[in-house]
Design an enzyme around this catalytic site. Structure first.
Site, short mmCIF file in Angstrom:
data_model
loop_
_atom_site.label_atom_id
_atom_site.label_comp_id
_atom_site.label_asym_id
_atom_site.label_seq_id
_atom_site.Cartn_x
_atom_site.Cartn_y
_atom_site.Cartn_z
N ASP A 167 51.49 -11.06 27.12
CA ASP A 167 50.10 -11.46 26.89
C ASP A 167 49.06 -10.67 27.68
O ASP A 167 49.32 -10.08 28.41
CB ASP A 167 49.89 -12.94 27.46
CG ASP A 167 48.81 -13.87 26.50
OD1 ASP A 167 48.06 -13.22 25.94
OD2 ASP A 167 48.74 -14.97 26.73
N HIS A 306 49.04 -15.30 14.56
CA HIS A 306 48.01 -15.68 15.64
C HIS A 306 47.09 -14.39 15.82
O HIS A 306 46.00 -14.68 15.85
CB HIS A 306 48.95 -15.86 16.91
CG HIS A 306 47.97 -16.68 18.14
ND1 HIS A 306 47.10 -17.26 17.86
CD2 HIS A 306 48.01 -16.19 19.22
CE1 HIS A 306 46.57 -17.53 19.04
NE2 HIS A 306 46.97 -16.65 20.06
FE1 N7H Z 1 46.42 -16.47 21.93
N1 N7H Z 1 51.21 -16.65 22.00
O1 N7H Z 1 52.17 -16.35 23.19
O2 N7H Z 1 51.50 -16.78 21.10
N2 N7H Z 1 47.88 -15.10 22.09
N3 N7H Z 1 47.72 -17.83 22.51
N4 N7H Z 1 44.95 -17.72 21.92
N5 N7H Z 1 45.13 -15.01 21.38
C1 N7H Z 1 47.64 -13.55 21.96
O3 N7H Z 1 46.92 -9.92 22.64
C2 N7H Z 1 48.90 -17.52 22.52
C3 N7H Z 1 44.94 -19.14 22.13
C4 N7H Z 1 43.68 -15.21 21.01
O4 N7H Z 1 42.70 -9.29 19.67
C5 N7H Z 1 48.89 -13.09 22.00
O5 N7H Z 1 47.07 -10.08 24.69
C6 N7H Z 1 49.65 -19.10 23.03
C7 N7H Z 1 43.83 -19.79 22.02
C8 N7H Z 1 42.96 -13.78 20.90
O6 N7H Z 1 44.75 -9.00 18.67
C9 N7H Z 1 49.85 -14.01 22.26
C10 N7H Z 1 48.75 -19.89 23.16
C11 N7H Z 1 42.99 -19.10 21.33
C12 N7H Z 1 44.09 -12.91 21.03
C13 N7H Z 1 49.30 -15.33 22.26
C14 N7H Z 1 47.34 -19.27 22.76
C15 N7H Z 1 43.68 -17.71 21.39
C16 N7H Z 1 45.13 -13.74 21.31
C17 N7H Z 1 49.18 -11.58 21.83
C18 N7H Z 1 48.65 -21.31 23.30
C19 N7H Z 1 41.63 -19.14 20.88
C20 N7H Z 1 43.78 -11.52 20.89
C21 N7H Z 1 48.82 -10.97 23.29
C22 N7H Z 1 49.71 -22.00 23.97
C23 N7H Z 1 41.13 -19.90 20.50
C24 N7H Z 1 43.91 -11.18 19.54
C25 N7H Z 1 47.46 -10.33 23.45
C26 N7H Z 1 43.76 -9.82 19.37
C27 N7H Z 1 46.53 -13.07 21.71
C28 N7H Z 1 49.73 -16.52 22.30
C29 N7H Z 1 46.11 -19.70 22.48
C30 N7H Z 1 43.01 -16.39 20.88
C31 N7H Z 1 51.39 -13.70 22.75
C32 N7H Z 1 51.20 -19.46 23.37
C33 N7H Z 1 43.54 -21.37 22.03
C34 N7H Z 1 41.59 -13.80 20.61
#
Ligand code: N7H
Length: 441
Positions: A167, A306
């Protein structure tokens, strides 16, 4: 350039420590609190400048942010121009897709939290000492309401959230701050993150300049249940994928990246750890490929993944004036590793998850837009796509999502929720000069 010694350190680069304590407080006595904000808290606040140089990084860093009711308690009558912030997160919960507040941490259900201290350090002992020392200095003008301790996961899992995925690798570059953006990294105007900077089109009081809205969410993750779902629903490609590889592929397609961070758009069938670890390549993709039809082809990355929901890249025409639906993410995992008993039972018994933090100048364009308008809309970016498998429509226990099977994009999969919202609050992280010049006087 930006006045980095006036901007709190977590906003643009994150405090990036092994351990972080979110200490939610209420102000018991504003008349006593204000002078202590100036004399006891202000000198401890870590700036961006301090964080940029290892020689000036304190052992334990500190940031502070206030909710709307906290600003009101301090006698601030100016409106900051953000309706989500003004109302607080509790009244916004339906917009976020939360199934009511039954799962909310009771302290978040209301507007009783006035502010949050963010302590970060290499060890929990350092944080405990810093928090105890600040508590002693503040006396009874502040009341501790609730705390949540975040920690990087151990060993090789450091930097990975609890489902196992790397992440924190795709924050936007900020115009006037990031020297050289990485290939594929989005570049946002400073005003997308900071109030009053170029690109922020809302009228703000002068003192709010270089502050940022902090969205906090305590998002519990059902890790053994997630793992079991992948085992039970592998992508099947006989002769190509083993059952384990098929399960890993389903997980990667739900996120849009493999556990290593490698994007499925560039590594569609198997993980590529070198790609995942390479910041020069792991964002260098747009979902568009010369010989494939962008609007229909999901063989590489599902429309619902996601990272595609939250940053659709080539799926949308370029926004004139730059991307505004971007956030700076600065969260950290909380809770213990999955125990042997939990793994054997495929059932969570001890809470773990993500202490989600995002910074933006406009909650309606940032966090809330991503959660509601993109992740929560089953018809975004194309009709019938389904919601975001990780964070979409948590009020709906059975979420029907298509595109997850690369061999048949029309096939749907019904997903339970693997994330449970425990609530949170909207805060404002003021500049250092706003604290000394306005909030503490
Ligand atoms: Fe997410 N996951 O592990 O599945 N997220 N996220 N997120 N997220 C990202 O890009 C995760 C949540 C964004 O520019 C990665 O650094 C989990 C909320 C955005 O490519 C992973 C939860 C919101 C991005 C996860 C969670 C977002 C992003 C890839 C909750 C906003 C960048 C690693 C438990 C409303 C998108 C990375 C881009 C990336 C996970 C929550 C948003 C692995 C587990 C609530 C904008």
């Amino acid at each position: 350039g930006l006045n980095l010694s006036d901007i709190q350190g977590d906003v643009l680069i994150g405090m990036k420590k092994n351990t972080e304590l979110f200490y939610f407080f209420s102000i018991a006595n504003a008349m006593d609190f204000k002078p202590k904000l100036a004399s006891e808290i202000f000198p401890l606040i870590t700036t961006t400048t301090q964080l940029l140089d290892v020689n000036t990084q304190p052992t334990t860093t500190l940031n502070i942010a206030f909710s709307q009711t906290g600003l009101t308690a301090l006698g601030v009558t100016d409106t900051l121009g953000d309706s989500a912030f003004a109302g607080g997160q509790f009244v916004d919960l339906e917009n976020l897709g939360d199934p009511g507040s039954a799962n909310w941490v009771p302290h978040f259900a209301g507007t009783g939290i006035h502010g949050v201290f963010l302590f970060a350090s290499d060890t929990e002992d350092n944080i405990d000492a810093a928090a105890a020392s600040l508590e002693a200095a503040l006396g009874d003008c502040v009341t501790k309401v609730y705390t949540l301790l975040g920690a990087a996961r151990p060993g090789m899992e450091a930097g990975h959230e609890h489902f196992g995925f790397l992440d924190g690798i795709s924050n936007p570059a900020v115009d006037g701050f990031t020297a050289s953006p990485m290939p594929g990294q989005s570049v946002v105007a400073a005003g997308t993150v900071l109030l009053g900077e170029s690109g922020d089109k809302v009228a703000r009081p002068a003192w709010a300049k270089d502050g940022s809205f902090l969205v906090f969410r305590q998002l519990a993750q059902l890790v053994p249940e997630f793992a079991k779902f992948l085992i039970d629903n592998p992508v099947v490609e006989p002769g190509v994928l083993t059952a384990q590889q098929g399960s890993d592929l389903l997980g990667a397609r739900m996120v849009g990246r493999w556990k290593s961070g490698a994007p499925v758009d560039l590594a569609p069938l198997f993980d590529d750890p070198e790609l995942g670890a390479d910041p020069a390549r792991n964002n260098d993709f747009t979902f568009s490929h010369p010989d494939e039809t962008l609007a229909t082809n999901q063989t590489r990355c599902p429309f619902s993944a996601h990272i595609r929901k939250t940053r659709p890249r080539a799926d949308l025409p370029p926004i004139v004036g730059g991307e505004v639906h971007r956030i700076m993410r600065a969260g950290i995992p909380y809770g213990p590793e999955v125990s042997d008993d939990e793994a054997a039972a495929n059932t969570t018994s001890t809470e773990r998850g993500l202490a989600f933090v995002s910074y933006q100048s406009n909650i309606g364009n940032g966090f809330r837009f991503l959660q509601q308008t993109w992740a929560g809309d089953a018809d975004f970016v194309h009709a019938g796509t389904g919601v975001d498998p990780i964070i979409g429509e948590l009020a709906c226990a059975q979420r029907v999502i298509s595109g997850l099977d690369p061999t048949d994009s029309t096939k749907t999969l019904t997903l339970p929720n693997f994330v449970i919202s425990r609530g949170g609050e909207y805060f404002f992280t003021p500049s250092l000069s706003a604290i000394s010049g306005t909030l503490a006087v």
